[in-house]
Design a protein around this motif. Structure first.
Motif, PDB file in Angstrom:
ATOM      1  N   ASP A 118      40.602  30.268  33.072  1.00  0.00           N
ATOM      2  CA  ASP A 118      39.276  30.679  33.518  1.00  0.00           C
ATOM      3  C   ASP A 118      39.365  32.122  34.008  1.00  0.00           C
ATOM      4  OD1 ASP A 118      36.843  31.141  34.728  1.00  0.00           O
ATOM      5  OD2 ASP A 118      36.740  29.177  35.691  1.00  0.00           O
ATOM      6  N   PRO A 119      38.700  33.063  33.334  1.00  0.00           N
ATOM      7  CA  PRO A 119      38.847  34.471  33.736  1.00  0.00           C
ATOM      8  C   PRO A 119      38.394  34.744  35.162  1.00  0.00           C
ATOM      9  CG  PRO A 119      37.070  34.214  32.126  1.00  0.00           C
ATOM     10  CD  PRO A 119      37.807  32.915  32.159  1.00  0.00           C
ATOM     11  N   LYS A 120      37.506  33.909  35.708  1.00  0.00           N
ATOM     12  CA  LYS A 120      37.087  34.116  37.100  1.00  0.00           C
ATOM     13  C   LYS A 120      38.257  33.902  38.055  1.00  0.00           C
ATOM     14  CE  LYS A 120      33.643  31.175  37.063  1.00  0.00           C
ATOM     15  NZ  LYS A 120      33.576  30.815  35.625  1.00  0.00           N
ATOM     16  N   HIS A 121      39.250  33.129  37.633  1.00  0.00           N
ATOM     17  CA  HIS A 121      40.442  32.904  38.449  1.00  0.00           C
ATOM     18  C   HIS A 121      41.577  33.847  38.044  1.00  0.00           C
ATOM     19  CE1 HIS A 121      39.167  29.107  40.459  1.00  0.00           C
ATOM     20  NE2 HIS A 121      38.367  29.046  39.401  1.00  0.00           N
ATOM     21  N   VAL A 122      41.816  33.913  36.739  1.00  0.00           N
ATOM     22  CA  VAL A 122      42.970  34.669  36.248  1.00  0.00           C
ATOM     23  C   VAL A 122      42.823  36.164  36.524  1.00  0.00           C
ATOM     24  CG1 VAL A 122      44.379  35.194  34.224  1.00  0.00           C
ATOM     25  CG2 VAL A 122      43.358  32.934  34.468  1.00  0.00           C
ATOM     26  N   LEU A 123      41.624  36.708  36.359  1.00  0.00           N
ATOM     27  CA  LEU A 123      41.402  38.147  36.510  1.00  0.00           C
ATOM     28  C   LEU A 123      40.751  38.468  37.850  1.00  0.00           C
ATOM     29  CD1 LEU A 123      40.201  39.008  32.893  1.00  0.00           C
ATOM     30  CD2 LEU A 123      42.448  39.428  33.917  1.00  0.00           C
ATOM     31  N   SER A 124      41.303  37.947  38.913  1.00  0.00           N
ATOM     32  CA  SER A 124      40.734  38.183  40.236  1.00  0.00           C
ATOM     33  C   SER A 124      41.706  38.979  41.093  1.00  0.00           C
ATOM     34  CB  SER A 124      40.402  36.858  40.916  1.00  0.00           C
ATOM     35  OG  SER A 124      41.566  36.081  41.076  1.00  0.00           O
ATOM     36  N   GLY A 125      41.179  39.587  42.146  1.00  0.00           N
ATOM     37  CA  GLY A 125      42.021  40.366  43.042  1.00  0.00           C
ATOM     38  C   GLY A 125      42.769  41.458  42.303  1.00  0.00           C
ATOM     39  N   ASN A 126      44.037  41.591  42.580  1.00  0.00           N
ATOM     40  CA  ASN A 126      44.836  42.639  41.933  1.00  0.00           C
ATOM     41  C   ASN A 126      45.354  42.231  40.561  1.00  0.00           C
ATOM     42  OD1 ASN A 126      45.915  45.304  42.006  1.00  0.00           O
ATOM     43  ND2 ASN A 126      47.948  44.421  42.329  1.00  0.00           N
TER      44      ASN A 126
END
Length: 606
Positions: A118-126
């Protein structure tokens, strides 16, 4: 290098939303990128909707000060690629059709996405992507850069040029190189995409084209639909897989005096660091293979002979091939490993003076799983892991033999050498436990740091107790000791993985006593700070009398509280790995994978 699903990612969820189109209007498009004055602007992870219609939300990015527009450049290394791209641009109607189908699959066919894709999780924060950054001077904010560090530290990692609409795995992003060039006590920082065929093609078309192996196959209907779209793109000549499908996002290596960005789904891409610190991609290095071929992201170079040893995967038998590249850069004939009876994720290996050792883990590759709506990689819990030993100058795999090592699943190997006159091979590697979580829940994995001894005469393996009780991976050594007996290892401390909370130094001389923990030095990062793979840089690389650990450990560290990234230099010999210099970087450096330090003397010859 695993997918991310840790609870800490929840609070960094992407702040984007797109109103779905009506299922009956399959050619209404979701716009996730725009072109302004001919330059493509990728939508970053923080977005603000500015235009809304009944079916589409158009989003424009808030561009950080350090993010740069990247003018599209032709791929001069592959004229045929440009022709294919030109045909795709001329037939923009086909591009729109395929993009609409991709959006339809993501919006209405994909089942709910698990956190690891899920990109909302994988591509979060740094972990969120950044734009390219041209060479920019940056100050030392602590200590001073040692004269012995003249050269460039360059690290690779996934950085998607498009925020994905559908599923995305951490391994799927385009390769981006982050480099600190040091000269005369000053530092210059630069971030550049590896201009692969995939990157250039998708940039010109304006959207993703090539399927992502780790995330595209998510349920049977979505898997079959994506395969049909990919086949249609191929038939209509929108892309040509003969030019490679990989993102070169995993590592950086010097081979025969040339610098390469590597990812195991493609051949290496040759790159060069210019005198001003900028990074340019020269092109896919086809002398190392042919159309559709790949190469490991972890080749091994013998510092004495200058030879590099490597391997490549295949989804058909033979599933593995071993080869070497001489000091002049010529690839020599391959040895097909026909005794490997199933494709598995052989990500790394080791060499000694006379042998190469390959792991055969429980992570297997089965393309037919796609027909079940599942990813082609899976965990075979019934399989017993093995180690394969072959003479490093073998002419056939008839000289290879395998030995079972139950529960020993190697992803990253550290080093190996020979003892007892060549009758014993000592191998140091990280063991992924439990392997069931290796692909989807890295936060639940404990990488056990182990030493094994292989009796070449009796063909048996002895496993000693673990070398550290901590969760360690991304381990490196003094590169002059590849294939030779070494004493010290520097490893990243999981906090948990994929975040790295510090660096430890392991003394392998203590491992012969079955010590419970061979850690002799460590440095933990402050609260809210996380780093990357460490890399050891010797003070005197050309001095054979220099101590093995006489040098520096370098890495990138990001402060999530201030959203600032630094390049830090640690004293490798000190008991606390004391920081001798820290450079504040002009842009954020996302967490990534593997890197290398290239001395200034070698840079001049690239």
């Amino acid at each position: 290098m695993e997918a991310i699903s840790s609870p800490f990612l929840q609070k960094y969820a992407l702040n984007y939303s797109v109103t779905p189109s009506s299922p009956s209007l399959i050619f209404q498009f979701k716009i996730s990128s725009v072109r302004i004055d001919g330059n493509h602007v990728r939508t970053p992870h923080h977005q603000t909707p500015i235009i809304t219609t009944s079916s589409t939300t158009i989003l424009l990015p808030k561009r950080p000060k350090n993010d740069q527009k990247i003018p599209p450049k032709p791929n001069s290394a592959h004229p045929k690629n440009d022709e294919i791209i030109a045909r795709g641009n001329k037939n923009s109607f086909l591009v729109m059709i395929f993009n609409a189908l991709d959006n339809l699959i993501s919006d209405f066919i994909d089942p709910p996405l698990r956190p690891s894709i899920d990109p909302k999780h994988v591509l979060s924060g740094n972990f969120a992507p950044v734009e390219e950054l041209p060479p920019t001077a940056c100050p030392a904010v602590e200590g001073s850069l040692p004269p012995a560090l003249n050269g460039v530290y360059i690290r690779n990692g996934p950085n998607p040029q498009f925020i994905p609409n559908g599923p995305y795995h951490m391994f799927d992003g385009d390769g981006m190189l982050h480099a600190v060039t040091i000269s005369g006590g000053g530092a210059t920082f630069c971030s550049r995409f590896v201009k692969t065929y995939k990157y250039n093609l998708e940039r010109e078309i304006g959207s993703p084209v090539i399927l992502n192996v780790f995330s595209a196959f998510n349920g049977l209907p979505a898997s079959l639909a994506r395969c049909a779209v990919a086949f249609g793109r191929y038939l209509l000549r929108q892309y040509d897989p003969r030019h490679g499908i990989g993102g070169a996002n995993t590592s950086v290596a010097m081979i025969s005096g040339k610098l390469f960005a590597l990812g195991e789904s493609d051949l290496p891409y040759r790159v060069r660091v210019k005198s001003d610190g900028d990074i340019i991609t020269i092109g896919r290095h086809e002398p190392f293979g042919e159309a559709f071929m790949t190469m490991t992201a972890h080749p091994k170079t013998d510092a004495g002979s200058g030879e590099a040893f490597a391997f490549r995967h295949s989804i058909k038998h033979p599933f593995l091939s071993f080869f070497r590249i001489n000091a002049e850069g010529m690839k020599l004939p391959e040895v097909a490993i026909r005794s490997l009876n199933q494709a598995s994720l052989v990500h790394d290996f080791v060499i000694t003076k006379n042998y190469a050792i390959f792991p055969d883990p429980q992570i297997v590759i089965e393309p037919t799983e796609v027909l079940k709506g599942k990813p082609p990689l899976r965990i075979d819990v019934a399989k017993v892991p093995r180690l394969g030993v072959i003479p490093r100058y073998a002419e056939s795999d008839g000289e290879m033999w395998w030995v079972e090592v139950a529960g020993f699943n190697v992803v990253h190997a550290v080093n190996a050498w020979e003892e007892d006159g060549g009758d014993t091979i000592v191998m140091v590697a990280t063991n992924v436990q439990p392997v069931e979580h290796a692909l989807d829940r890295m936060d639940l994995v404990h990488a056990s740091f182990e030493r094994v001894e292989i009796n070449v005469t009796e063909k048996i393996v002895r496993r000693r107790s673990v070398l550290s009780l901590r969760n360690l991976d991304f381990a490196v050594i003094n590169q002059a000791y590849v294939g030779k007996k070494n004493r010290y290892v520097y490893a990243a401390l999981g906090a948990p993985m994929p975040k790295i909370g510090g660096v430890v130094k392991i003394d392998l001389s203590l491992s012969t006593t079955d010590a419970a923990d061979c850690t002799v030095a460590s440095r933990l990062y402050p609260s809210g700070c996380y780093g990357g793979e460490p890399f050891f840089v010797p003070k005197e690389p050309d001095n054979p009398a220099a101590a093995e650990d006489d040098g520096f450990v370098v890495t990138y560290v990001h402060n999530e509280n201030s959203n600032e990234s630094k390049f830090i230099v640690m004293d490798a010999k000190s008991p606390n790995l004391d920081i001798v210099a820290a450079v504040k970087l002009p842009g954020r450096v996302p967490y990534g994978f593997h890197g290398i330090f290239v001395p200034q003397s070698q840079l001049k010859r690239l």
